[in-house]
Design a protein around this motif. Structure first.
Motif, mmCIF file in Angstrom:
data_model
loop_
_atom_site.group_PDB
_atom_site.id
_atom_site.type_symbol
_atom_site.label_atom_id
_atom_site.label_comp_id
_atom_site.label_asym_id
_atom_site.label_seq_id
_atom_site.Cartn_x
_atom_site.Cartn_y
_atom_site.Cartn_z
ATOM 1 N N ILE A 144 0.876 -1.183 0.000
ATOM 2 C CA ILE A 144 0.000 0.000 0.000
ATOM 3 C C ILE A 144 0.906 1.222 0.000
ATOM 4 N N LYS A 145 0.821 1.995 -1.089
ATOM 5 C CA LYS A 145 1.796 3.085 -1.278
ATOM 6 C C LYS A 145 1.165 4.465 -1.188
ATOM 7 N N GLY A 146 1.848 5.356 -0.504
ATOM 8 C CA GLY A 146 1.514 6.783 -0.594
ATOM 9 C C GLY A 146 0.419 7.262 0.338
ATOM 10 N N GLY A 147 -0.024 6.422 1.256
ATOM 11 C CA GLY A 147 -1.098 6.846 2.157
ATOM 12 C C GLY A 147 -0.570 7.561 3.400
ATOM 13 N N HIS A 148 -1.465 8.259 4.053
ATOM 14 C CA HIS A 148 -1.117 8.954 5.299
ATOM 15 C C HIS A 148 -1.778 8.188 6.456
ATOM 16 N N LYS B 20 -0.177 -7.436 -5.269
ATOM 17 C CA LYS B 20 -1.116 -6.331 -5.494
ATOM 18 C C LYS B 20 -0.482 -5.065 -4.935
ATOM 19 N N VAL B 21 -0.594 -3.983 -5.701
ATOM 20 C CA VAL B 21 -0.127 -2.692 -5.197
ATOM 21 C C VAL B 21 -1.331 -1.756 -5.155
ATOM 22 N N ILE B 22 -1.572 -1.181 -3.980
ATOM 23 C CA ILE B 22 -2.688 -0.245 -3.821
ATOM 24 C C ILE B 22 -2.123 1.168 -3.777
ATOM 25 N N ASP B 23 -2.620 2.003 -4.681
ATOM 26 C CA ASP B 23 -2.201 3.402 -4.675
ATOM 27 C C ASP B 23 -3.076 4.155 -3.671
ATOM 28 N N ALA B 24 -2.473 4.547 -2.557
ATOM 29 C CA ALA B 24 -3.248 5.222 -1.502
ATOM 30 C C ALA B 24 -2.935 6.721 -1.448
ATOM 31 N N SER B 25 -2.418 7.268 -2.557
ATOM 32 C CA SER B 25 -2.129 8.702 -2.518
ATOM 33 C C SER B 25 -3.434 9.486 -2.347
ATOM 34 N N ASN B 26 -3.367 10.566 -1.624
ATOM 35 C CA ASN B 26 -4.528 11.384 -1.217
ATOM 36 C C ASN B 26 -5.450 10.678 -0.225
ATOM 37 N N VAL C 79 -8.736 0.847 7.429
ATOM 38 C CA VAL C 79 -9.549 1.356 6.328
ATOM 39 C C VAL C 79 -8.716 2.390 5.571
ATOM 40 N N ILE C 80 -8.796 2.321 4.260
ATOM 41 C CA ILE C 80 -8.131 3.312 3.406
ATOM 42 C C ILE C 80 -9.239 4.176 2.819
ATOM 43 N N PHE C 81 -9.219 5.470 3.124
ATOM 44 C CA PHE C 81 -10.290 6.321 2.591
ATOM 45 C C PHE C 81 -9.736 7.627 2.054
ATOM 46 N N ASN C 82 -10.418 8.129 1.040
ATOM 47 C CA ASN C 82 -10.093 9.452 0.521
ATOM 48 C C ASN C 82 -11.066 10.433 1.177
ATOM 49 N N PRO C 83 -10.551 11.348 2.034
ATOM 50 C CA PRO C 83 -11.461 12.203 2.805
ATOM 51 C C PRO C 83 -12.202 13.225 1.953
ATOM 52 N N ASN C 84 -11.747 13.448 0.726
ATOM 53 C CA ASN C 84 -12.344 14.510 -0.101
ATOM 54 C C ASN C 84 -13.032 14.020 -1.362
ATOM 55 N N GLU C 85 -12.918 12.729 -1.664
ATOM 56 C CA GLU C 85 -13.481 12.249 -2.937
ATOM 57 C C GLU C 85 -15.006 12.352 -2.932
ATOM 58 N N PRO C 86 -15.561 12.995 -3.976
ATOM 59 C CA PRO C 86 -17.010 13.154 -4.029
ATOM 60 C C PRO C 86 -17.719 11.911 -4.550
ATOM 61 N N TRP C 87 -18.917 11.702 -4.103
ATOM 62 C CA TRP C 87 -19.761 10.647 -4.664
ATOM 63 C C TRP C 87 -21.216 11.023 -4.442
ATOM 64 N N GLU C 88 -22.039 10.520 -5.336
ATOM 65 C CA GLU C 88 -23.466 10.800 -5.218
ATOM 66 C C GLU C 88 -24.154 9.593 -4.602
ATOM 67 N N VAL C 89 -25.030 9.848 -3.639
ATOM 68 C CA VAL C 89 -25.745 8.744 -2.976
ATOM 69 C C VAL C 89 -26.846 8.255 -3.921
ATOM 70 N N THR C 90 -26.663 7.051 -4.442
ATOM 71 C CA THR C 90 -27.675 6.442 -5.308
ATOM 72 C C THR C 90 -27.997 5.053 -4.755
ATOM 73 N N GLU C 91 -29.169 4.556 -5.099
ATOM 74 C CA GLU C 91 -29.616 3.275 -4.525
ATOM 75 C C GLU C 91 -28.638 2.141 -4.808
ATOM 76 N N ASP C 92 -28.050 2.156 -6.004
ATOM 77 C CA ASP C 92 -27.162 1.036 -6.343
ATOM 78 C C ASP C 92 -25.888 1.027 -5.505
ATOM 79 N N LYS C 93 -25.529 2.174 -4.930
ATOM 80 C CA LYS C 93 -24.312 2.188 -4.099
ATOM 81 C C LYS C 93 -24.601 1.811 -2.648
ATOM 82 N N ILE C 94 -25.866 1.793 -2.285
ATOM 83 C CA ILE C 94 -26.232 1.436 -0.906
ATOM 84 C C ILE C 94 -26.300 -0.089 -0.806
#
Ligand code: ZN
Ligand code: ZN
Length: 434
Positions: free
Chosen positions: A6-10, A45-51, A379-394
């Motif tokens: 896992i590379k580049g994460g904080h 597997k390499v996970i890019d965790a930048s940002n 957990v690896i999360f992007n604190p600023n990445e936008p997403w729209e709440v839609t039924e298929d993502k729930i």
């Protein structure tokens, strides 16, 4: 997939005082290296965790998985899927199922089904009173031995003060605690919306805030007098926060939780005349939201709990009298708390404590650690990445939330539990957030 880089994460791990950029190698489920600038080389597997932030995964001490009895709304499998998509790897299920979790065999049912699903740690809270009827205490010692992590009649308050006092003392003697859904039913009566300008303007039956506040005060006094711990579920009003602040200053052994929806939504959600806004306790006014945000940052409120409460579409389409209260929350806790970080209500470190380490410690769990030698549970999360709440993502079976169609920022990318990836975000958003 034996070795993952896992590379580049904080990494922010409050318990281990880590707050810096590091790469991580996970080998056969274990964290084997936490170092700066590891060279990618022949990893499976390499996970890019930048940002991205990497934090101990989250703990939610208050969810309703409706299993047994109402699995058309949710079950332990779909609830677990929603949990890990929200970054949670420990959840505590409320006992207001059908039947209520008031016997050791039912406690074991929840634990065993959670283990069978295997996505996260599913732990039960057991009922304070038999059948949650408020009359007779359950066999608390047997329930604790079977694996119940705390006691609550949530969905309903423990109305009888004598029973509440006895339950608090028994729970304390067992090394655990009672959590109360504070609501004086003689005050809340048939109220459905917070008593204020919105309920008056829309003609909705009003539910006065003192229905919550008076019972919070009672439980604080019982805790001060007995020395036994008490936990306040889903605190939602300014005065209730002030009462808890007072009790803590008096040395009471009291903790409180706040839900993402009470941190983010107010009673104007009722303006579209939709029962998606109906929840217990009700959505409050702006000054209450400000107060719970302040409470969370100042640690008067100890942690965030979602009160994830799934209901089927046909139930939420009923009129405001008959529609059941509650909204789902597992996948919205992170983006809502990140909004508070962006707006400077709380620090990132406090946000992670409130979602992860504080609730874990509350039930005596060692919070997951991002250090060499530990099993991967982060957990690896992007604190600023936008997403729209839609039924298929729930991923929950039910989609009852007023947030449908809204854009949030803060997205879980990967969740690790027990050394394995239990959630990976594969969605792509096509809109621009401005
Ligand atoms: Zn409740
Ligand atoms: Zn609840």
């Amino acid at each position: 997939m034996d070795t993952i880089l896992i590379k580049g994460g904080h990494i922010i791990d409050p318990e281990n005082n880590i707050n810096d950029e590091f790469d991580i190698i996970v080998d056969k489920g274990k964290i084997v290296k936490v170092e700066k600038d590891i060279t990618p080389f022949a990893y499976s597997k390499v996970i890019d965790a930048s940002n991205c932030i990497i934090s101990p995964s989250f703990t939610d001490l208050h969810v309703h998985f409706r299993d047994p009895g109402q699995t058309y709304k949710e079950d332990i499998k779909t609830g677990s899927m929603a949990a890990v998509a929200g970054g949670f790897t420990t959840v505590v299920c409320m006992p207001n199922t059908i039947p209520a979790i008031d016997e050791p065999s039912l406690v074991r049912y929840v634990i065993e089904k959670g283990e069978e699903v295997g996505l996260c740690r599913v732990l039960p809270a057991a009922a304070v009173t038999k059948g949650r009827r408020g009359k007779q205490l359950t066999e608390m010692a047997l329930l604790k031995d079977a694996g119940a992590v705390y006691f609550t009649d949530d969905g309903a308050p423990v109305v009888d003060s004598h029973i509440m006092r006895k339950a608090m003392e028994y729970a304390a003697s067992l090394g655990t605690f009672v959590a109360n859904h504070c609501e004086d039913l003689s005050l809340s009566k048939d109220g459905v919306a917070h008593e204020g300008e919105i309920s008056a303007a829309l003609g909705l039956p009003p539910l006065p805030p003192e229905a919550e506040e008076t019972m919070v005060a009672r439980d604080c006094i019982l805790s001060i007098r007995t020395g036994a711990p008490v936990h306040i579920c889903h605190i939602s009003t300014k005065l209730a926060v002030e009462v808890v602040a007072w009790a803590k200053a008096m040395g009471a052994n009291i903790t409180a939780e706040v839900t993402p929806h009470h941190l983010y939504l107010c009673d104007d959600e009722w303006l579209d005349f939709h029962c998606k806004a109906k929840v217990s306790p009700p959505l409050r006014e702006y000054e209450d939201i400000e107060a719970v945000r302040w409470g969370l940052s100042s640690k008067i409120i100890d942690y965030v709990a979602t009160d994830h409460a799934p209901h089927a579409h046909h139930e939420k389409m009923l009129d405001h009298w008959n529609c059941p209260p509650g909204m789902i929350g597992l996948q919205f806790a992170l983006p809502i708390v990140m909004e508070l970080v962006r707006k400077d209500y709380i620090t990132m470190k406090r946000a992670i404590e409130a979602l992860s380490t504080e609730p874990a410690k509350k039930i005596g769990l060692k919070p997951p650690s991002i250090v060499e030698g530990e099993k991967a549970e982060f957990v690896i999360f992007n604190p600023n990445e936008p997403w729209e709440v839609t039924e298929d993502k729930i991923l929950s079976k039910s989609k009852n939330t007023p947030l449908l169609g809204r854009k949030l920022r803060g997205k879980v990318k990967y969740t690790f539990f027990n050394g394995k990836i239990v959630y990976e975000d594969t969605s792509k958003e096509e809109f621009c957030y401005d």
